[in-house]
Design a protein around this motif. Structure first.
Motif, short mmCIF file in Angstrom:
data_model
loop_
_atom_site.label_atom_id
_atom_site.label_comp_id
_atom_site.label_asym_id
_atom_site.label_seq_id
_atom_site.Cartn_x
_atom_site.Cartn_y
_atom_site.Cartn_z
N SER A 1 0.83 -1.20 0.00
CA SER A 1 0.00 0.00 0.00
C SER A 1 0.87 1.26 0.00
O SER A 1 0.58 2.23 -0.71
N ILE A 2 1.96 1.24 0.79
CA ILE A 2 2.87 2.39 0.82
C ILE A 2 3.49 2.62 -0.55
O ILE A 2 3.61 3.77 -1.01
N LYS A 3 3.86 1.56 -1.22
CA LYS A 3 4.45 1.68 -2.55
C LYS A 3 3.47 2.33 -3.52
O LYS A 3 3.83 3.24 -4.29
N LYS A 4 2.20 1.91 -3.49
CA LYS A 4 1.19 2.48 -4.37
C LYS A 4 0.94 3.95 -4.04
O LYS A 4 0.75 4.78 -4.93
N GLY B 1 11.76 14.21 11.11
CA GLY B 1 12.72 14.05 10.02
C GLY B 1 12.53 12.77 9.25
O GLY B 1 12.60 12.74 8.02
N THR B 2 12.26 11.68 9.98
CA THR B 2 12.04 10.38 9.33
C THR B 2 10.82 10.42 8.43
O THR B 2 10.86 9.95 7.28
N GLU C 1 1.38 7.23 -6.45
CA GLU C 1 0.30 8.20 -6.67
C GLU C 1 0.74 9.61 -6.30
O GLU C 1 0.42 10.57 -7.00
N ILE C 2 1.48 9.76 -5.20
CA ILE C 2 1.93 11.08 -4.78
C ILE C 2 2.87 11.68 -5.81
O ILE C 2 2.83 12.89 -6.09
N ALA C 3 3.73 10.86 -6.41
CA ALA C 3 4.61 11.36 -7.47
C ALA C 3 3.80 11.88 -8.64
O ALA C 3 4.11 12.94 -9.22
N LEU C 4 2.73 11.16 -8.99
CA LEU C 4 1.85 11.60 -10.08
C LEU C 4 1.09 12.87 -9.69
O LEU C 4 0.97 13.81 -10.49
N LEU C 5 0.62 12.92 -8.44
CA LEU C 5 -0.12 14.09 -7.98
C LEU C 5 0.77 15.33 -7.93
O LEU C 5 0.31 16.44 -8.19
N GLN C 6 2.03 15.15 -7.59
CA GLN C 6 2.95 16.28 -7.61
C GLN C 6 3.04 16.89 -9.01
O GLN C 6 3.03 18.11 -9.17
N ILE D 1 9.06 12.67 0.92
CA ILE D 1 9.69 13.28 -0.25
C ILE D 1 10.36 12.25 -1.17
O ILE D 1 10.72 12.59 -2.30
N GLN D 2 10.55 11.03 -0.70
CA GLN D 2 11.26 10.03 -1.51
C GLN D 2 10.71 9.89 -2.93
O GLN D 2 11.47 9.84 -3.89
N PRO D 3 9.37 9.79 -3.09
CA PRO D 3 8.88 9.58 -4.46
C PRO D 3 8.80 10.84 -5.31
O PRO D 3 8.54 10.77 -6.52
#
Length: 487
Positions: free
Chosen positions: A11-14, A46-47, A18-23, A53-55
């Motif tokens: 689920s985290i991967k998906k 920080g974690t 999606e967040i990368a696409l939404l950005q 921000i990773q994707p």
């Protein structure tokens, strides 16, 4: 448990995809995004920010770690440094701590009494409402951990020479006041959990669960915003008339006595006396660290420039600045319309004079159709809130409208046409604006009605006689500063 972990990781991967696409969608649609991460030390800010921000494309966001205010920042309203960091259209701003840390520390330490804290929270609510209405998506996360979990994390940090620096004495001091901070956080959430900027409380005792919940919330909020924009939804309707501020004691242009005048000899004597007095007061406000904000608006050729020159003629040039305001440039257009004015706020003890100002939103932009009716009607409340914020910081705020009649303006236009040294002051836009005298006059009177507050009043400078206008402005400034110094 393993199946749960596998499902959660999937689920985290998906969500990251999606967040990368939404950005990318937000960038294409010009949607600015603000993420605020608050929480006690070792809660995992920080974690979590790193997980978020990773994707994403690193060219599209900026992470700001908010430390204690610098000496320069302390000399301005506490929201000033955050306004300067607001995201432009199509960008994301991510705050590791924010304006809330200032209020929490002030609450627990007692540096902010209940009255000051209440005013500060009112300023924050207004600030967040303004930037939301300006199109910013606000995502606020409070990261929650137990006292026992915080103790364990602090011990791990301090036991490792490489990480011990992350748990200095001041962090331990906060830990020992854990319950006091929890109480202050409860008030913070109660005061500032609003529809325009809701809080998402994230349980961070388990970082995997926290990561999933944070990413899920971001995806849902951005997904909804993109859908609303693509559907053409009207996000900011025109305010109802009863929602607009109103100050019945506001001045009106028709009440200005334009027959007032001064002879040259009397003017010269008064000018010398008033300039000497304003010079003395300038030194006093510097010593008392009182900022002064002066706003000049008025008709074309009304004499704003000459008025400002006489006001500043004997002042120490290191203690004041004149900001000439023209049409916003591309960078300014990509921000909230108040952003460029906030960034010019004077340091405590200094004077900033705006030759035209934020009132362009309810004057030029209104009359010329450069913004929507909803925008300029909403601006009255936003402007009042900004000026009240200045007032809460201890600022003197004075606003001048330099009034002349149409006949006097015509004479000055013709004088400029025939004077080679003044021809640059006259252009086709000045003549065109003259044709819209009536709608501008209507806009000015409503501007007075909606924004003539006790903490930032309007003064109509009767300017058919330039000599009288200059003395009137000087005397108004002298009276306001003297009153503050004596209070």
């Amino acid at each position: 448990m393993n199946d749960v972990n596998i499902d959660q990781k999937s689920s985290i991967k998906k969500l990251r995809e999606e967040i990368a696409l939404l950005q990318r969608h937000c960038r294409e649609l010009g949607i600015p995004v603000l993420m605020v991460f608050e929480g006690l030390s070792t809660s995992g800010k920080g974690t979590l920010i790193n997980q978020v921000i990773q994707p994403m494309d690193p060219r599209g966001f900026k992470v700001s770690c908010i430390a204690k205010p610098s000496r320069d920042e302390k000399m301005r309203p506490f929201l000033w440094r955050f306004w300067r960091r607001m995201p432009s259209a199509n960008r994301m701003a991510i705050f590791d701590r924010s304006w809330y840390r200032v209020l929490l520390d002030g609450h627990v330490s007692g540096d902010l009494d209940p009255d000051a804290l209440g005013k500060a929270y009112a300023d924050v609510r207004a600030f967040e409402c303004q930037i939301k209405d300006g199109g910013v998506v606000i995502l606020k996360f409070h990261l929650d951990i137990t006292r026992e979990e915080q103790r364990k994390r602090l011990e791990r940090l301090r036991s490792n020479p490489v990480t011990a620096w992350r748990a200095p004495d001041e962090v331990l001091a906060r830990h020992f006041r854990f319950e006091e901070y929890k109480h202050a956080i409860g008030q913070m959430l109660e005061e500032t959990d609003r529809p325009e900027a809701p809080w998402m409380v994230i349980d961070c005792n388990n970082i995997d669960d926290a990561t999933h919940n944070t990413l899920d919330h971001i995806a849902r909020r951005l997904r909804q915003k993109v859908a609303d924009i693509e559907a053409g939804e009207v996000l900011n309707p025109v305010p109802n008339p009863d929602e607009l501020p109103s100050f019945p004691n506001a001045p009106r242009l028709e009440d200005a006595d334009l027959s007032k005048s001064l002879e040259k000899e009397e003017y010269n004597q008064l000018l010398e006396e008033r300039q000497e007095r304003i010079r003395e007061l300038h030194h006093e406000i510097y010593q008392r660290r009182i900022p002064v904000v002066l706003v000049y608006e008025g008709w074309d050729a009304a004499g704003k420039g000459g008025n400002i020159r006489r006001l500043t003629q004997r002042l120490d040039p290191r203690g004041y600045e004149v900001i000439p305001v023209a049409a916003p440039n591309d960078i300014e257009k990509a921000h909230h319309y108040l952003w460029r004015f906030w960034t010019e706020f004077p340091k405590a003890g200094h004077i900033t004079i705006f030759d035209r100002s934020w009132y362009g939103r309810v004057l030029v932009e209104r009359v010329e159709g450069f913004c929507s009716e909803a925008d300029w009607k909403r601006a009255y409340k936003e402007i009042n809130e900004m000026e009240e914020n200045f007032h809460h910081f201890g600022s003197i705020v004075l606003k001048f409208w330099v009034q002349i009649d149409m006949g006097e303006q015509l004479e000055r236009f013709r004088s400029r046409e025939t004077n080679p040294h003044k021809q640059w002051k006259l252009n086709e836009e000045d003549w065109r604006n003259r044709e819209k005298w009536s709608p501008y006059q209507e806009a000015v009177d409503e501007m007075f009605l909606r924004t003539h507050t006790e903490y930032a009043p309007w003064t109509v400078i009767e300017g058919n006689c330039k000599l009288h206008a200059r003395i009137q402005a000087l005397e108004t400034v002298i009276e306001a500063i003297t009153k503050r110094l004596e209070s």
